[in-house]
Scaffold this motif. Structure first.
Motif, PDB file in Angstrom:
ATOM      1  N   THR A 196       0.867  -1.224  -0.062  1.00  0.00           N
ATOM      2  CA  THR A 196      -0.080  -0.030  -0.195  1.00  0.00           C
ATOM      3  C   THR A 196       0.979   1.144   0.031  1.00  0.00           C
ATOM      4  OG1 THR A 196      -0.219  -0.253   2.225  1.00  0.00           O
ATOM      5  CG2 THR A 196      -2.093  -1.107   1.022  1.00  0.00           C
ATOM      6  N   GLY A 197       2.046   1.300   0.532  1.00  0.00           N
ATOM      7  CA  GLY A 197       2.826   2.408   0.345  1.00  0.00           C
ATOM      8  C   GLY A 197       3.298   2.645  -0.855  1.00  0.00           C
ATOM      9  N   PHE A 198       3.831   1.643  -1.674  1.00  0.00           N
ATOM     10  CA  PHE A 198       4.036   1.817  -3.088  1.00  0.00           C
ATOM     11  C   PHE A 198       2.867   2.168  -3.850  1.00  0.00           C
ATOM     12  CE2 PHE A 198       3.682  -0.299  -7.311  1.00  0.00           C
ATOM     13  CZ  PHE A 198       4.716   0.389  -7.883  1.00  0.00           C
ATOM     14  N   ILE A 199       1.912   1.483  -3.676  1.00  0.00           N
ATOM     15  CA  ILE A 199       0.600   2.071  -4.464  1.00  0.00           C
ATOM     16  C   ILE A 199       0.241   3.667  -4.064  1.00  0.00           C
ATOM     17  CG2 ILE A 199      -1.934   1.744  -4.990  1.00  0.00           C
ATOM     18  CD1 ILE A 199      -0.544  -0.636  -6.156  1.00  0.00           C
ATOM     19  N   ASP A 200       0.241   4.007  -3.074  1.00  0.00           N
ATOM     20  CA  ASP A 200      -0.286   5.305  -2.672  1.00  0.00           C
ATOM     21  C   ASP A 200       0.953   6.258  -3.099  1.00  0.00           C
ATOM     22  OD1 ASP A 200      -2.199   4.547  -0.993  1.00  0.00           O
ATOM     23  OD2 ASP A 200      -1.131   4.753   1.057  1.00  0.00           O
ATOM     24  N   ASP A 201       2.232   5.972  -3.074  1.00  0.00           N
ATOM     25  CA  ASP A 201       3.057   6.609  -3.874  1.00  0.00           C
ATOM     26  C   ASP A 201       2.911   6.982  -5.286  1.00  0.00           C
ATOM     27  OD1 ASP A 201       5.853   8.005  -3.762  1.00  0.00           O
ATOM     28  OD2 ASP A 201       6.246   6.495  -5.292  1.00  0.00           O
ATOM     29  N   ALA A 202       2.665   5.916  -5.997  1.00  0.00           N
ATOM     30  CA  ALA A 202       2.245   5.814  -7.408  1.00  0.00           C
ATOM     31  C   ALA A 202       0.746   6.852  -7.666  1.00  0.00           C
ATOM     32  CB  ALA A 202       1.951   4.351  -7.908  1.00  0.00           C
ATOM     33  N   ASP A 216       5.825   5.464 -16.085  1.00  0.00           N
ATOM     34  CA  ASP A 216       6.823   4.705 -16.767  1.00  0.00           C
ATOM     35  C   ASP A 216       7.997   4.194 -15.932  1.00  0.00           C
ATOM     36  OD1 ASP A 216       5.727   5.917 -19.161  1.00  0.00           O
ATOM     37  OD2 ASP A 216       7.134   7.678 -19.299  1.00  0.00           O
ATOM     38  N   ASP A 217       8.225   4.587 -14.907  1.00  0.00           N
ATOM     39  CA  ASP A 217       9.244   3.788 -13.939  1.00  0.00           C
ATOM     40  C   ASP A 217       8.658   2.514 -13.011  1.00  0.00           C
ATOM     41  OD1 ASP A 217       8.014   5.358 -12.440  1.00  0.00           O
ATOM     42  OD2 ASP A 217       9.863   6.022 -11.603  1.00  0.00           O
ATOM     43  N   CYS A 218       7.290   2.541 -13.223  1.00  0.00           N
ATOM     44  CA  CYS A 218       6.669   1.587 -12.513  1.00  0.00           C
ATOM     45  C   CYS A 218       6.630   0.073 -12.831  1.00  0.00           C
ATOM     46  CB  CYS A 218       4.913   2.057 -12.389  1.00  0.00           C
ATOM     47  SG  CYS A 218       4.080   0.826 -11.173  1.00  0.00           S
ATOM     48  N   VAL A 242      -1.107  -1.054 -10.192  1.00  0.00           N
ATOM     49  CA  VAL A 242      -1.524   0.389  -9.708  1.00  0.00           C
ATOM     50  C   VAL A 242      -2.904   0.726 -10.241  1.00  0.00           C
ATOM     51  CG1 VAL A 242      -1.015   2.758  -9.833  1.00  0.00           C
ATOM     52  CG2 VAL A 242       0.979   0.963  -9.775  1.00  0.00           C
ATOM     53  N   LEU A 243      -3.083   0.750 -11.668  1.00  0.00           N
ATOM     54  CA  LEU A 243      -4.405   0.858 -12.145  1.00  0.00           C
ATOM     55  C   LEU A 243      -5.509   0.084 -11.506  1.00  0.00           C
ATOM     56  CD1 LEU A 243      -3.780   1.254 -15.934  1.00  0.00           C
ATOM     57  CD2 LEU A 243      -3.964   3.061 -14.302  1.00  0.00           C
ATOM     58  N   PHE A 244      -5.363  -0.989 -11.245  1.00  0.00           N
ATOM     59  CA  PHE A 244      -6.392  -1.935 -10.590  1.00  0.00           C
ATOM     60  C   PHE A 244      -6.658  -1.493  -9.282  1.00  0.00           C
ATOM     61  CE2 PHE A 244      -7.906  -5.384  -7.764  1.00  0.00           C
ATOM     62  CZ  PHE A 244      -8.903  -5.635  -8.518  1.00  0.00           C
TER      63      PHE A 244
END
Length: 328
Positions: A237-243, A263-265, A271-273
């Protein structure tokens, strides 16, 4: 309450679990759901022994005839013996389910949790304690996996979900039965739990015993895996929130997702889901969006009566974007 060595060990495990998961500490006031079954009877007794200010709560759903009334009478007698306050209510669950065109289990759940919320307001309690234990959690995980789940579902039930707390997720059904036996404490048995009809019973009666044949420690190991997945969830969730902070903006009531910012994800579709699934879009549609050209539109698949969303692809000098808006 007299505690043998095994019970003291289980009590310490519950105390540690509640502390580690920041559940309310003694002498907080708790509403305790008590059906009369072994798990909820143990929950009430152990929380009282720990020093919590307990208000027992019993819901009679009137679904099992005289057996439902038997359960209510048992809980009333138990609370009188223990000297604890009891709040008891009854529901016409069948009528409620029919009027809302929902299943009986969902109806009972809605009625129960609405009543819990009312009790919290009326009594000033800080939370409602329910008696889900480790084996219940394993059943939940297996059902989530059978239906198809992501990381969220692999966590199983959580120690806290809003105002609902689950202090017993660290102990097994056998632990509970052993303690009740030591106490000489009786309880009632819901006959429907012995029927191989509803999904959870199928898992409990057929699948879990097979897993234990493979490994007697199967449920304990699965429980530890769920705890590990909870840690993974925090990282995820930390990664998703940042994205999301980098790629999502709001304009004129529309959600704009800037794909160039991802682009760097390592996993744009993931993330889109997380962004789009609450609006009713599924993974298949999201994969299609990533391959679609400018002007292509996607309509969310939602339940009747829910808001429908439209996602439109747009590619221009400002980059490649997904623009999400509500439709009529």
């Amino acid at each position: 309450m007299y505690l043998c060595n095994d019970m003291r060990k289980i009590l310490r495990a519950i105390e540690t679990y509640m502390s580690q998961n920041e559940l309310p500490s003694v002498p907080a006031r708790l509403v305790v759901g008590v059906s009369g079954g072994a798990d909820s009877v143990f929950l009430l007794r152990i929380l009282m022994s720990m020093g919590y200010d307990c208000i027992a709560c019993h819901c009679n759903f009137h679904l099992r005839g005289e057996e439902s009334n038997r359960d209510e009478l048992f809980v009333r007698s138990l609370c009188q013996k223990l000297g604890t306050t009891l709040r008891c209510t009854g529901f016409d669950t069948m009528t409620y389910a029919e009027s809302r065109r929902i299943g009986i289990e969902q109806a009972a759940r809605e009625l129960r949790y609405d009543y819990f919320e009312n009790l919290l307001r009326e009594t000033g309690a800080v939370a409602v304690a329910v008696a889900h234990h480790r084996d219940d959690n394993v059943e939940t995980l297996l059902w989530n996996m059978a239906r198809g789940t992501g990381i969220r579902g692999l966590r199983g039930m959580l120690p806290r979900n809003g105002n609902i707390i689950r202090p017993l997720l660290c102990v097994s059904r056998n632990d509970i039965l052993g303690c009740l036996s030591e106490l000489g404490q009786d309880f009632v048995v819901d006959s429907t739990n012995l029927e191989d009809e509803v999904t959870r019973n199928k898992i409990r009666l057929n699948i879990v015993p097979r897993l234990r044949e493979l490994n007697p420690q199967a449920t304990a190991n699965i429980s530890r895996m769920m705890e590990n997945m909870q840690e993974v969830w925090h990282i995820y969730t930390g990664f998703i929130d940042d994205a999301i902070r980098r790629c999502v903006s709001e304009h004129d009531g529309k959600t704009i997702i800037n794909l160039n910012a991802l682009d760097d994800c390592p996993s744009v579709s993931t993330v889109l889901f997380e962004i789009l699934s609450p609006s009713g879009f599924n993974r298949h549609q999201i994969e299609g969006m990533l391959k679609a050209g400018s002007g292509k539109t996607f309509t969310s698949a939602t339940l009747q009566g829910a808001v429908i969303h439209e996602a439109r692809m747009k590619c221009d000098k400002n980059g490649r974007r997904i623009i999400v808006s509500r439709t009529v």
